[in-house]
Design an enzyme around this catalytic site. Structure first.
Site, PDB file in Angstrom:
ATOM      1  N   SER A  79       0.826  -1.210   0.000  1.00  0.00           N
ATOM      2  CA  SER A  79       0.000   0.000   0.000  1.00  0.00           C
ATOM      3  C   SER A  79       0.863   1.264   0.000  1.00  0.00           C
ATOM      4  O   SER A  79       2.016   1.256   0.429  1.00  0.00           O
ATOM      5  CB  SER A  79      -0.902   0.022   1.232  1.00  0.00           C
ATOM      6  OG  SER A  79      -1.616  -1.190   1.346  1.00  0.00           O
TER       7      SER A  79
HETATM    8  N1  SAH Z   1      -0.511  -5.272   4.022  1.00  0.00           N
HETATM    9  C1  SAH Z   1       0.228  -5.519   2.794  1.00  0.00           C
HETATM   10  C2  SAH Z   1      -0.505  -5.104   1.544  1.00  0.00           C
HETATM   11  C3  SAH Z   1      -1.695  -5.922   1.334  1.00  0.00           C
HETATM   12  S1  SAH Z   1      -2.162  -6.292  -0.315  1.00  0.00           S
HETATM   13  C4  SAH Z   1       1.569  -4.855   2.816  1.00  0.00           C
HETATM   14  O1  SAH Z   1       1.871  -4.116   3.768  1.00  0.00           O
HETATM   15  O2  SAH Z   1       2.349  -5.110   1.894  1.00  0.00           O
HETATM   16  C5  SAH Z   1      -3.486  -7.387   0.156  1.00  0.00           C
HETATM   17  C6  SAH Z   1      -3.045  -8.783   0.460  1.00  0.00           C
HETATM   18  O3  SAH Z   1      -4.181  -9.480   0.944  1.00  0.00           O
HETATM   19  C7  SAH Z   1      -2.556  -9.552  -0.765  1.00  0.00           C
HETATM   20  O4  SAH Z   1      -1.268 -10.048  -0.534  1.00  0.00           O
HETATM   21  C8  SAH Z   1      -3.586 -10.679  -0.912  1.00  0.00           C
HETATM   22  O5  SAH Z   1      -3.027 -11.888  -1.386  1.00  0.00           O
HETATM   23  C9  SAH Z   1      -4.084 -10.823   0.510  1.00  0.00           C
HETATM   24  N2  SAH Z   1      -5.405 -11.454   0.656  1.00  0.00           N
HETATM   25  C10 SAH Z   1      -6.484 -11.346  -0.156  1.00  0.00           C
HETATM   26  N3  SAH Z   1      -7.508 -12.075   0.318  1.00  0.00           N
HETATM   27  C11 SAH Z   1      -7.065 -12.654   1.476  1.00  0.00           C
HETATM   28  C12 SAH Z   1      -7.657 -13.541   2.429  1.00  0.00           C
HETATM   29  N4  SAH Z   1      -8.894 -13.995   2.300  1.00  0.00           N
HETATM   30  N5  SAH Z   1      -6.908 -13.916   3.498  1.00  0.00           N
HETATM   31  C13 SAH Z   1      -5.638 -13.496   3.651  1.00  0.00           C
HETATM   32  N6  SAH Z   1      -5.022 -12.663   2.770  1.00  0.00           N
HETATM   33  C14 SAH Z   1      -5.728 -12.246   1.694  1.00  0.00           C
END
Ligand code: SAH
Length: 229
Positions: A79
């Protein structure tokens, strides 16, 4: 033995030494984060101290402190720094807290939370991302962060309840399992919306009586929270 010493020294340098990006981080905090209204001194310190360049792919390191999300592979992104800071401030954490994060991604948000709380539990649905984030978090000394490969829709019942829960992927509705795993008096921060063009950042307070109070903060754009069901 010699190798071990070299490895230890380089990890220490990685974590605490000047890394060539200190000034970029200082500028990021001043112009992107403080300028937009984030005030919490502890959050600003965590943003100043966390080496974001180590959480992005090597070829994007020179862009790590720019005012933008960046691709981290698997169609996912780390993000924008401001969003990480704003969500961390909204989460309103205390040093004794145990926090659940859904969506580990690169591990950066978990690393920012790491110095602010007792323990961070972070779940990621893409196994390779979970593995590489766990490695980066280990290399950057975030020893109070645990990463688990799994579907965040179910939360992490074995470690519940949590004082705070943060989602960094957007579900169409916040899963009930996550409210169930939040302590009375706890708080949850999440992007919510059924399409990337129609999401709001939502803060939910769970009262001592268990009642949920929800407010909307501002529009956001996160990757969708998917499920493997
Ligand atoms: N917090 C992260 C950015 C998140 S991007 C950072 O600091 O880099 C969102 C992430 O959520 C992605 O990696 C995606 O694979 C994950 N995601 C999506 N659906 C999910 C779920 N049901 N459970 C766990 N992770 C999930």
């Amino acid at each position: 033995m010699g190798n071990l010493v070299v490895a230890t020294v380089s990890i220490v340098l990685l974590v605490s030494g000047p890394d060539g990006f200190t000034e970029s981080r200082e500028r990021m905090v001043k112009h992107q984060i403080q300028a937009r209204g984030v005030r919490d001194a502890q959050v600003l310190k965590a943003m100043r101290d966390t080496p974001r360049h180590l959480f992005v792919p090597e070829k994007l390191r020179s862009h790590a402190y720019e005012d933008t999300p960046l691709p981290i592979g698997f169609g996912q992104t780390i993000s924008q720094p401001y969003i990480v800071a704003a969500m961390t401030e909204l989460l309103d954490v205390e040093p004794g807290h145990r926090v659940l994060e859904i969506g580990t991604g690169s591990g950066y948000q978990a690393a920012v939370l790491s110095p602010l709380v007792r323990e961070v539990f972070s779940m990621e649905i893409v196994e390779d991302l979970a593995k590489s984030a766990a490695l980066t978090l280990r290399q950057t000394g975030c020893s109070n962060v645990s990463v688990r490969y799994g579907d965040g829709y179910k939360g992490w019942p074995e470690k519940a309840p949590f004082d705070r829960i943060i989602l960094t992927a957007a579900p169409p509705e916040i899963p009930q399992a996550l409210f169930d795993q939040l302590v009375p008096g706890g708080k949850l921060v999440a992007p919510v919306g059924s399409s990337p063009l129609n999401q709001e950042l939502v803060v939910v307070d769970k009262g001592r009586d268990g009642k949920l109070k929800r407010r909307t903060v501002f529009p956001v754009r996160f990757v969708p929270m998917v499920t493997n069901n």
